[in-house]
Write a protein that holds these residues in place. Structure first.
Motif, PDB file in Angstrom:
ATOM      1  N   ILE A   6       0.860  -1.187   0.000  1.00 31.86           N
ATOM      2  CA  ILE A   6       0.000   0.000   0.000  1.00 31.86           C
ATOM      3  C   ILE A   6       0.894   1.234   0.000  1.00 31.86           C
ATOM      4  O   ILE A   6       1.885   1.295   0.732  1.00 31.86           O
ATOM      5  CB  ILE A   6      -0.930   0.016   1.228  1.00 31.86           C
ATOM      6  N   GLU A   7       0.530   2.206  -0.827  1.00 34.28           N
ATOM      7  CA  GLU A   7       1.298   3.454  -0.899  1.00 34.28           C
ATOM      8  C   GLU A   7       0.356   4.648  -0.819  1.00 34.28           C
ATOM      9  O   GLU A   7      -0.649   4.700  -1.531  1.00 34.28           O
ATOM     10  CB  GLU A   7       2.094   3.524  -2.196  1.00 34.28           C
ATOM     11  N   LEU A   8       0.684   5.584   0.049  1.00 33.50           N
ATOM     12  CA  LEU A   8       0.008   6.869   0.103  1.00 33.50           C
ATOM     13  C   LEU A   8       0.973   7.910  -0.441  1.00 33.50           C
ATOM     14  O   LEU A   8       2.125   7.999   0.019  1.00 33.50           O
ATOM     15  CB  LEU A   8      -0.375   7.233   1.547  1.00 33.50           C
ATOM     16  N   LYS A   9       0.520   8.682  -1.431  1.00 28.47           N
ATOM     17  CA  LYS A   9       1.385   9.666  -2.062  1.00 28.47           C
ATOM     18  C   LYS A   9       0.721  11.040  -1.999  1.00 28.47           C
ATOM     19  O   LYS A   9      -0.312  11.270  -2.622  1.00 28.47           O
ATOM     20  CB  LYS A   9       1.659   9.292  -3.525  1.00 28.47           C
ATOM     21  N   GLY A  10       1.316  11.929  -1.205  1.00 27.72           N
ATOM     22  CA  GLY A  10       0.812  13.295  -1.100  1.00 27.72           C
ATOM     23  C   GLY A  10      -0.596  13.390  -0.555  1.00 27.72           C
ATOM     24  O   GLY A  10      -1.360  14.269  -0.966  1.00 27.72           O
ATOM     25  N   VAL A  11      -0.939  12.539   0.400  1.00 28.77           N
ATOM     26  CA  VAL A  11      -2.310  12.478   0.907  1.00 28.77           C
ATOM     27  C   VAL A  11      -2.570  13.583   1.930  1.00 28.77           C
ATOM     28  O   VAL A  11      -1.805  13.760   2.883  1.00 28.77           O
ATOM     29  CB  VAL A  11      -2.595  11.101   1.539  1.00 28.77           C
ATOM     30  N   SER A  12      -3.645  14.327   1.716  1.00 28.53           N
ATOM     31  CA  SER A  12      -4.061  15.375   2.639  1.00 28.53           C
ATOM     32  C   SER A  12      -5.506  15.163   3.055  1.00 28.53           C
ATOM     33  O   SER A  12      -6.325  14.660   2.270  1.00 28.53           O
ATOM     34  CB  SER A  12      -3.924  16.767   2.003  1.00 28.53           C
ATOM     35  N   LYS A  13      -5.798  15.551   4.296  1.00 31.47           N
ATOM     36  CA  LYS A  13      -7.158  15.428   4.815  1.00 31.47           C
ATOM     37  C   LYS A  13      -7.383  16.491   5.874  1.00 31.47           C
ATOM     38  O   LYS A  13      -6.555  16.689   6.758  1.00 31.47           O
ATOM     39  CB  LYS A  13      -7.380  14.037   5.427  1.00 31.47           C
ATOM     40  N   SER A  14      -8.517  17.189   5.772  1.00 24.63           N
ATOM     41  CA  SER A  14      -8.890  18.208   6.750  1.00 24.63           C
ATOM     42  C   SER A  14     -10.306  17.952   7.226  1.00 24.63           C
ATOM     43  O   SER A  14     -11.130  17.362   6.520  1.00 24.63           O
ATOM     44  CB  SER A  14      -8.816  19.615   6.137  1.00 24.63           C
ATOM     45  N   PHE A  15     -10.582  18.408   8.433  1.00 21.69           N
ATOM     46  CA  PHE A  15     -11.941  18.442   8.960  1.00 21.69           C
ATOM     47  C   PHE A  15     -12.231  19.888   9.328  1.00 21.69           C
ATOM     48  O   PHE A  15     -11.730  20.400  10.334  1.00 21.69           O
ATOM     49  CB  PHE A  15     -12.093  17.519  10.172  1.00 21.69           C
ATOM     50  N   GLY A  16     -13.003  20.554   8.477  1.00 17.10           N
ATOM     51  CA  GLY A  16     -13.204  21.983   8.649  1.00 17.10           C
ATOM     52  C   GLY A  16     -11.898  22.715   8.407  1.00 17.10           C
ATOM     53  O   GLY A  16     -11.225  22.493   7.398  1.00 17.10           O
ATOM     54  N   ASP A  17     -11.520  23.559   9.350  1.00 15.12           N
ATOM     55  CA  ASP A  17     -10.264  24.304   9.228  1.00 15.12           C
ATOM     56  C   ASP A  17      -9.088  23.549   9.834  1.00 15.12           C
ATOM     57  O   ASP A  17      -7.953  24.040   9.824  1.00 15.12           O
ATOM     58  CB  ASP A  17     -10.391  25.670   9.920  1.00 15.12           C
ATOM     59  N   ASN A  18      -9.344  22.377  10.363  1.00 11.80           N
ATOM     60  CA  ASN A  18      -8.308  21.601  11.039  1.00 11.80           C
ATOM     61  C   ASN A  18      -7.618  20.665  10.055  1.00 11.80           C
ATOM     62  O   ASN A  18      -8.230  19.715   9.561  1.00 11.80           O
ATOM     63  CB  ASN A  18      -8.935  20.796  12.191  1.00 11.80           C
TER      64      ASN A  18
END
Length: 260
Positions: A6-18
């Motif tokens: 499994i590879e994650l590449k440049g993964v981003s995640k936000s919840f609201g402004d967080n």
């Protein structure tokens, strides 16, 4: 290293402004025991849910056995099975242990009920809980419920190899357990890794020192949305990384901001 599973590449995640994850790169290799550690609220469980295909990402790419995942697990089946052990076991209180462990096969396979019961019995035996299939979760201790959730995660479908887990994701499996019960769970994690019918690759999210040291071989340290350090578990005590040193010393003084 062996081949990436499994590879994650440049993964981003936000919840609201967080911002929880900020362009994270992460590779899970076949046959490894990877630990994801760091302070509370830094996105460790979020990474597990992303790997499992339960939470969408905002940016970045996810590859499973070399194939790019499109959407969530409900949108398209991954080329390999990924099992998850949730922090609170997540058992159905109204179902027996047997019905909990065999839930996916009962719901989504064409196997006869007797065959599923046999598979459930074998899975329960692997986690050291033979003969409890007719009990309900309320009749079990916290450690037993954890082991039942393990049995469910490793359930295999002999009619569909893609359903069979090749990677297990553990979200704080020893949280809330006493030291002896924790040791039982830690030993079980390793036993399942090397069992003939077990799962040779896993990712462990935990805060517990003994669990980190006894169940992981490689560790990544997550803080403020980024992987700040990674290395072998044996390097924890020799690294000069201030985040890692503060985390394992439990000091309130250092770059990690104490909460509460």
């Amino acid at each position: 290293m062996t081949e990436p599973l499994i590879e994650l590449k440049g993964v981003s995640k936000s919840f609201g402004d967080n911002i929880i994850l900020d362009h994270v790169d992460l590779t899970i290799y076949r046959g490894e025991a990877l630990g994801i550690i760091g302070p509370s609220g830094t996105g460790k469980s979020t990474i597990l849910r992303i790997i499992a295909g339960l939470t969408p990402v905002e940016t970045g790419e996810i590859y499973v056995a070399g194939q790019q995942r499109q959407g969530l697990i409900e949108d398209a089946q991954d080329p390999i099975g990924i099992g998850m052990v949730f922090q609170q076991a997540a058992l159905f209180d109204s179902l027996t242990v047997e019905e909990n462990v065999g839930f996916l096969l009962y719901q989504h396979s064409k196997l006869p009920r007797r065959r599923i019961r046999d598979l459930v019995a074998r899975s329960l035996e692997m986690v050291g809980l033979p003969g409890i299939g007719n009990r309900y979760p309320s009749e079990l201790s916290g450690g037993m419920r954890k082991r039942v959730s393990f049995a469910r995660a490793i359930m295999a479908n002999p009619d569909n190899a893609k359903d069979n887990p090749q990677v297990l994701l553990y979200d704080e499996p020893t949280a809330g357990l006493d030291p002896i019960a924790s040791t039982v769970i830690e030993d079980l994690v390793r036993q399942l890794q090397f069992a003939d019918e077990g799962c040779g690759s896993y990712v462990m999210v935990t805060h517990q020192d003994s669990t980190i040291r006894r169940t992981t071989d490689r560790v990544v340290f997550l803080y403020r949305g980024k992987i700040q350090w990674q290395g072998k578990v044996s390097e924890i005590d020799t690294t000069d990384n201030p985040l890692v040193r503060q985390f394992f010393s439990a000091s309130v003084t250092g770059p990690i901001q104490a909460i509460g």
